[in-house]
Design a protein around this motif. Structure first.
Motif, PDB file in Angstrom:
ATOM      1  N   PHE A 214      -4.226   1.678   6.586  1.00 34.46           N
ATOM      2  CA  PHE A 214      -5.684   1.798   6.545  1.00 34.46           C
ATOM      3  C   PHE A 214      -6.277   0.904   7.629  1.00 34.46           C
ATOM      4  O   PHE A 214      -5.556   0.178   8.315  1.00 34.46           O
ATOM      5  N   GLY A 215      -7.576   0.961   7.768  1.00 34.29           N
ATOM      6  CA  GLY A 215      -8.256   0.111   8.730  1.00 34.29           C
ATOM      7  C   GLY A 215      -8.477  -1.283   8.162  1.00 34.29           C
ATOM      8  O   GLY A 215      -7.653  -1.824   7.422  1.00 34.29           O
ATOM      9  N   ALA A 216      -9.607  -1.897   8.528  1.00 27.04           N
ATOM     10  CA  ALA A 216      -9.940  -3.220   7.998  1.00 27.04           C
ATOM     11  C   ALA A 216      -9.910  -3.199   6.472  1.00 27.04           C
ATOM     12  O   ALA A 216     -10.114  -2.149   5.851  1.00 27.04           O
TER      13      ALA A 216
ATOM     14  N   PHE B 272       7.107   1.360  15.280  1.00 28.79           N
ATOM     15  CA  PHE B 272       5.932   0.729  14.712  1.00 28.79           C
ATOM     16  C   PHE B 272       6.125  -0.767  14.893  1.00 28.79           C
ATOM     17  O   PHE B 272       7.239  -1.218  15.200  1.00 28.79           O
ATOM     18  N   GLY B 273       5.086  -1.554  14.698  1.00 32.65           N
ATOM     19  CA  GLY B 273       5.242  -3.000  14.854  1.00 32.65           C
ATOM     20  C   GLY B 273       6.366  -3.561  14.012  1.00 32.65           C
ATOM     21  O   GLY B 273       7.126  -4.431  14.460  1.00 32.65           O
ATOM     22  N   VAL B 274       6.520  -3.015  12.802  1.00 34.78           N
ATOM     23  CA  VAL B 274       7.512  -3.544  11.858  1.00 34.78           C
ATOM     24  C   VAL B 274       8.905  -2.973  12.079  1.00 34.78           C
ATOM     25  O   VAL B 274       9.843  -3.315  11.347  1.00 34.78           O
TER      26      VAL B 274
ATOM     27  N   HIS C 139      -2.288  -6.690   8.118  1.00 34.54           N
ATOM     28  CA  HIS C 139      -1.427  -6.767   9.302  1.00 34.54           C
ATOM     29  C   HIS C 139      -2.173  -7.432  10.463  1.00 34.54           C
ATOM     30  O   HIS C 139      -1.618  -8.236  11.192  1.00 34.54           O
ATOM     31  N   ASN C 140      -3.429  -7.051  10.633  1.00 35.18           N
ATOM     32  CA  ASN C 140      -4.350  -7.694  11.574  1.00 35.18           C
ATOM     33  C   ASN C 140      -5.755  -7.321  11.122  1.00 35.18           C
ATOM     34  O   ASN C 140      -5.913  -6.554  10.169  1.00 35.18           O
ATOM     35  N   PRO C 141      -6.800  -7.846  11.737  1.00 29.67           N
ATOM     36  CA  PRO C 141      -8.156  -7.568  11.230  1.00 29.67           C
ATOM     37  C   PRO C 141      -8.515  -6.082  11.181  1.00 29.67           C
ATOM     38  O   PRO C 141      -9.407  -5.686  10.419  1.00 29.67           O
ATOM     39  N   GLN C 142      -7.841  -5.259  11.957  1.00 32.62           N
ATOM     40  CA  GLN C 142      -8.167  -3.834  11.990  1.00 32.62           C
ATOM     41  C   GLN C 142      -7.195  -2.959  11.211  1.00 32.62           C
ATOM     42  O   GLN C 142      -7.440  -1.763  11.036  1.00 32.62           O
TER      43      GLN C 142
ATOM     44  N   ASP D 297       9.772  -5.545   4.530  1.00 33.11           N
ATOM     45  CA  ASP D 297      10.533  -5.087   3.369  1.00 33.11           C
ATOM     46  C   ASP D 297      11.907  -5.752   3.426  1.00 33.11           C
ATOM     47  O   ASP D 297      12.907  -5.143   3.795  1.00 33.11           O
ATOM     48  N   ALA D 298      11.912  -7.016   3.081  1.00 32.77           N
ATOM     49  CA  ALA D 298      13.131  -7.826   3.067  1.00 32.77           C
ATOM     50  C   ALA D 298      12.904  -8.954   2.074  1.00 32.77           C
ATOM     51  O   ALA D 298      11.745  -9.277   1.746  1.00 32.77           O
ATOM     52  N   PRO D 299      13.964  -9.575   1.553  1.00 32.77           N
ATOM     53  CA  PRO D 299      13.766 -10.670   0.598  1.00 32.77           C
ATOM     54  C   PRO D 299      12.818 -11.726   1.135  1.00 32.77           C
ATOM     55  O   PRO D 299      12.930 -12.167   2.280  1.00 32.77           O
ATOM     56  N   GLY D 300      11.836 -12.091   0.307  1.00 38.99           N
ATOM     57  CA  GLY D 300      10.849 -13.077   0.690  1.00 38.99           C
ATOM     58  C   GLY D 300       9.662 -12.521   1.437  1.00 38.99           C
ATOM     59  O   GLY D 300       8.686 -13.245   1.695  1.00 38.99           O
ATOM     60  N   GLN D 301       9.698 -11.238   1.795  1.00 37.60           N
ATOM     61  CA  GLN D 301       8.595 -10.616   2.517  1.00 37.60           C
ATOM     62  C   GLN D 301       7.681  -9.858   1.547  1.00 37.60           C
ATOM     63  O   GLN D 301       8.094  -9.475   0.448  1.00 37.60           O
ATOM     64  N   PRO D 302       6.418  -9.632   1.934  1.00 33.83           N
ATOM     65  CA  PRO D 302       5.427  -9.119   0.968  1.00 33.83           C
ATOM     66  C   PRO D 302       5.708  -7.722   0.430  1.00 33.83           C
ATOM     67  O   PRO D 302       5.239  -7.382  -0.666  1.00 33.83           O
TER      68      PRO D 302
END
Length: 398
Positions: free
Chosen positions: A279-281, A188-190, A297-300, A342-347
């Protein structure tokens, strides 16, 4: 060389099916016409409908004794799936039909291995064909005119289709001497950083097939495993599981991990990106989730952080499947985070949610000589974790 199996309902479309059979034979293939009609038998088929129907687990009466057409079609599809799997000499499959026969034949096609040619000439092939194709290599050809009689257009379309499958059956690709052992990897992107490092570590000795974990990606990987086209799997990213359990747009099916259970192939796995539901947008997020922790993550694509309770459900689903794997298994837990965010300082940093996941897998794990649960005190995208995945992969593969 296998035979070309031409499949359709001879009670309504015999002329078109017979034309396809003749065209395939003229092209040099051995062609077999299989009748899957559920109403009236036709003497011109090479394989009668009752012979196919008899392959249904409950017998022919479950197919041919139905008064409801939809029920009969579904039952015949199940019977055809078994029939084609048992033939042993299938070189290609060609289906012709409308909505009913398209649903029937493509269901059976989806049960066949990747790489075996499958072509469906259909009146619905110009629309959304995802429900018919799924994660399979089914080619869909739009019939242009309805398959309701032979004419100047239908003869061209059906003839082209028959020649195409004949060519595929007569001239299968020759394996390359350069082919290396195939390994499926989910990404996945992450989790891209982890997979990129794995590719650097293993790419010289193995052919790595990376699958984007968008629901169909995981299903495609497992289809290749079931088809014998992978030698092992490194399942870094199991994010399709939370989408299945919570209701995201990239869900796995209940059969996630099923191919590994069935084939017993070497398996290295982890919990990449299970911190999120997709989810989507942002405006498409269901109302009941709009107060949750969301990340655009992005507009979509909008991501929702999984809760401790959801992570317990995710962990329970995964560990139950792992405990049913009889092949060599190594499952690695990245204790410092399961995704880039999913790391310190990340959302999505949430140690309590991660610990709910890890503890559920620990508590549910059934020890066995072939299976090891390995905890790595590192983040999933760290070089340390990628190296641990690669080392465990080498330990359980030739």
């Amino acid at each position: 060389m296998g035979k070309v199996y031409i499949v359709g309902t001879c009670d309504t479309k015999f002329a078109e099916l017979d034309y396809a059979r003749s065209a395939a034979r003229q092209a040099g293939a051995e062609a077999i016409l299989v009748d899957v009609g559920t109403q009236n038998a036709h003497p011109g088929a090479d394989v009668a409908a009752d012979e196919v129907a008899a392959r249904h687990p409950s017998g022919a009466a479950a197919v041919l004794g139905q008064t409801d057409r939809g029920t009969a079609i579904s039952a015949m599809a199940e019977a055809l799936t078994v029939f084609l799997r048992e033939c042993g000499d299938v070189g290609a499959v060609l289906g012709l039909g409308g909505t009913g026969n398209t649903a029937l034949v493509t269901q059976a096609m989806r049960g066949l291995p990747i790489g075996l040619p499958k072509l469906m000439v259909s009146t619905v092939a110009s629309g959304n064909v995802a429900p018919y194709v799924g994660p399979n290599d089914i080619a869909m050809m739009y019939s242009v005119v309805d398959i309701a009689g032979l004419n100047a257009i239908s003869r061209k379309v059906i003839g082209n289709a028959a020649h195409a499958v004949a060519g595929m059956a007569l001239h299968p690709p020759v394996p390359s001497a350069d082919d290396r052992p195939g390994v499926g990897i989910t990404m996945f992107g992450v989790t891209t950083a982890c997979v990129t490092q794995l590719r650097d570590m293993l790419g010289e000795t193995h052919e790595l097939f990376v699958f984007h974990a968008t629901g169909v990606g995981g299903r495609s990987m497992e289809k290749l495993a079931d088809s014998g086209l992978l030698q092992a799997v490194i399942d870094v990213t199991t994010t399709e599981v939370p989408d299945l359990l919570v209701g995201g747009v990239f869900p796995a099916t209940e059969d996630r991990f099923g191919a590994i259970i069935r084939t017993k192939m070497p398996y290295v796995g982890s919990v990449g990106a299970v911190d999120m539901v997709n989810f989507g947008a942002k405006e498409s997020v269901p109302a009941e989730f709009r107060d949750r922790r969301l990340h655009v993550h992005n507009p979509q694509v909008t991501l929702m952080r999984t809760t401790p309770e959801e992570n317990r459900q995710i962990g329970a689903f995964i560990v139950e499947k792992l405990n049913r794997m009889d092949g060599a298994v190594r499952f690695l837990l990245p204790l410092q985070g399961v995704s880039a965010i999913d790391a310190p300082g990340q959302p999505f940093h949430d140690p309590a949610a991660d610990e709910a996941l890890f503890s559920t897998i620990r508590d549910g794990w059934q020890a066995a000589p072939n299976r090891q649960l390995i905890e790595v005190d590192a983040h999933i995208n760290s070089r340390e974790f990628a190296a641990a995945l690669a080392a465990n992969f080498r330990d359980i593969t030739p």
